[in-house]
Design a protein around this motif. Structure first.
Motif, PDB file in Angstrom:
ATOM      1  N   LEU A 107       0.821  -1.221   0.000  1.00 30.43           N
ATOM      2  CA  LEU A 107       0.000   0.000   0.000  1.00 30.43           C
ATOM      3  C   LEU A 107       0.850   1.264   0.000  1.00 30.43           C
ATOM      4  O   LEU A 107       0.449   2.283  -0.566  1.00 30.43           O
TER       5      LEU A 107
ATOM      6  N   SER B  11      -4.586  -4.564  -3.184  1.00 31.59           N
ATOM      7  CA  SER B  11      -4.122  -4.386  -1.798  1.00 31.59           C
ATOM      8  C   SER B  11      -5.092  -3.527  -0.996  1.00 31.59           C
ATOM      9  O   SER B  11      -5.296  -3.759   0.198  1.00 31.59           O
ATOM     10  N   ALA B  12      -5.677  -2.536  -1.636  1.00 34.51           N
ATOM     11  CA  ALA B  12      -6.628  -1.679  -0.923  1.00 34.51           C
ATOM     12  C   ALA B  12      -7.934  -2.439  -0.665  1.00 34.51           C
ATOM     13  O   ALA B  12      -8.482  -2.414   0.446  1.00 34.51           O
TER      14      ALA B  12
END
Ligand code: RAT
Ligand code: ZN
Length: 417
Positions: free
Chosen positions: A52, A93-94
């Motif tokens: 991130l 990833s978010a």
């Protein structure tokens, strides 16, 4: 067991099986509770995950050093604001953070970070570990253990308590990547090594490996290497592999795990987030598998361009077990493609996924996302058989899924859990 004569049942049966299979996660950076601060968990760690950080830095004007000079809580706030308040968390990833909130029963639409902080702060660690492993459906995870790391070494020597859900693996990057530094570290923990790799030094490296494999009960010995790494050029790293690691792995009958293709520090300012990917030379792996038929190799490769040749190489060498969709490959579109070609060329003789988690709660998102995609691929493959009149049973689905989600690992090791 009922025959799945009706196609409608196929989807339900596969989803049910895949979602309830207890996972053996064969490579993570997680630690059991006795390792103290080495085990990362909670919201600030989730938000400052290096995957991130590199995404957030694309939107932030602040210099890299200024970002890293902030405390963890402030870094987390900066990433939260950047990727979750001002942007939609669409990237893999978010999205993972949202999946974690969802599966932990949190409201995913709250923009005030303190709401999530309060939740994580209200947990006691051991109950939280139990809960996360249960929600993620994990049987056990394999840690990444480095006795040359001072903090980790101290735990192994004093304070280690076995937790059967956390298995060990001896990581040897430090031994191979910077020999001058490794010499000092090895000497510091009682091994009489010289920098010139004399016969005595070789014996001492082997003693180090053997003693630590035994002490940790390590399931394998592993390393990550660059795309152009060669095992046969007589450099110190290559010699340590041939003269120390491979013989000790043979003796202990454990695999040597190779994670191939990391291009280190293409942007050093990004620190842990600064590594990238490059295409590897598969012939190096072919030579290794051919020359060392008595060694077992667990291999994952980082570049998408290498995936087809990796699968074909596994068809040629039964001492090679392919595993996981590593790091930059761990996203639905790529897992879908990679799992398909593996099934199409290897049947079920591969290990579909590992999580590479650095933060405990990521076990939830990484496995929810992977199970979903792999289940869809399996449904598609079983449907192709079904269309030809072949009746797959629930028992078969159970066996196939168990194999690719963990049993193949244990059989390759000649061990049972
Ligand atoms: O996936 C990752 O988080 C990477 O930073 C590495 O840890 C890689 O998986 C490795 O084990 O070297
Ligand atoms: Zn890793």
């Amino acid at each position: 067991m009922i025959d799945l004569v009706d196609r409608r049942y196929l989807v339900d049966a596969v989803n049910k099986v895949v979602n309830s299979i207890p996972i053996t996660d064969i490579h993570t950076h997680l630690y059991s509770e006795c390792f103290g601060s080495l085990l990362l968990y909670g919201i600030d760690e989730l938000l400052t995950y290096h995957y991130l950080v590199s995404e957030a830095m694309r939107h932030i004007e602040m210099g890299y050093d200024s970002f890293y000079s902030m405390g963890k809580a402030q870094q987390a706030e900066c990433i939260w604001d950047t990727l979750f308040v001002r942007k939609t968390p669409l990237s893999e990833s978010a999205r993972s953070v949202i999946t974690i909130f969802n599966r932990l029963g949190l409201d995913v639409n709250i923009k005030n970070l303190n709401y999530y902080r309060d939740y994580f702060e209200s947990r006691t660690l051991s109950a939280h570990i139990d809960h996360v492993l249960e929600v993620a459906g994990i049987k056990c995870v394999v840690m990444t253990n480095d006795p040359l790391d001072k903090a980790e070494h101290a735990v192994w020597e004093n304070g280690y308590k076995k937790d059967n859900r956390f298995k060990a693996a001896l990581r040897v990057d430090r031994l191979l990547n910077n020999w001058e530094e490794a010499v000092l570290l090895l000497r510091g923990i009682g091994y009489k090594v010289d920098s010139d790799l004399s016969e005595g030094t070789i014996d001492e490296i082997k003693r180090f490996l053997l003693e630590w494999i035994e002490k940790m009960d390590a399931l394998y010995c592993g390393v990550s290497v660059t795309p152009n790494f060669t095992f046969f050029d007589g450099t110190i790293g290559a010699r340590i592999i041939e003269e120390c690691i491979l013989p000790v792995c043979r003796l202990k009958n454990i695999p040597f795990t190779l994670m191939i293709g990391v291009k280190r520090q293409v942007n050093p300012d990004l620190r842990l987030a600064g590594d990238s990917v490059g295409k590897a030379e598969i012939k190096e792996l072919e030579r290794l598998c051919l020359k060392y038929t008595k060694n077992k190799f667990l291999v994952t490769i980082l570049s998408l361009e290498n995936q087809h040749e990796l699968v074909i190489t596994a068809r040629k060498f039964r001492n090679l077990m392919v595993f996981g969709c590593w790091w930059f490959l761990n996203s639905p579109a790529l897992i879908d493609f990679i799992t398909r070609i593996r099934l199409e060329w290897l049947g079920t003789s591969f290990i579909a996924q590992h999580s590479d988690c650095r933060v405990l709660e990521q076990l939830i998102s990484k496995w929810v996302h992977s199970r979903t995609v792999i289940s869809e691929v399996l449904v598609n493959k079983y449907s192709e058989l079904y269309d030809m009149g072949y009746q797959v049973t629930e028992e078969q689905i159970q066996k196939d899924a168990s194999n690719i989600f963990g049993e193949n690992f244990w059989s390759f090791l000649n061990k049972t859990l």
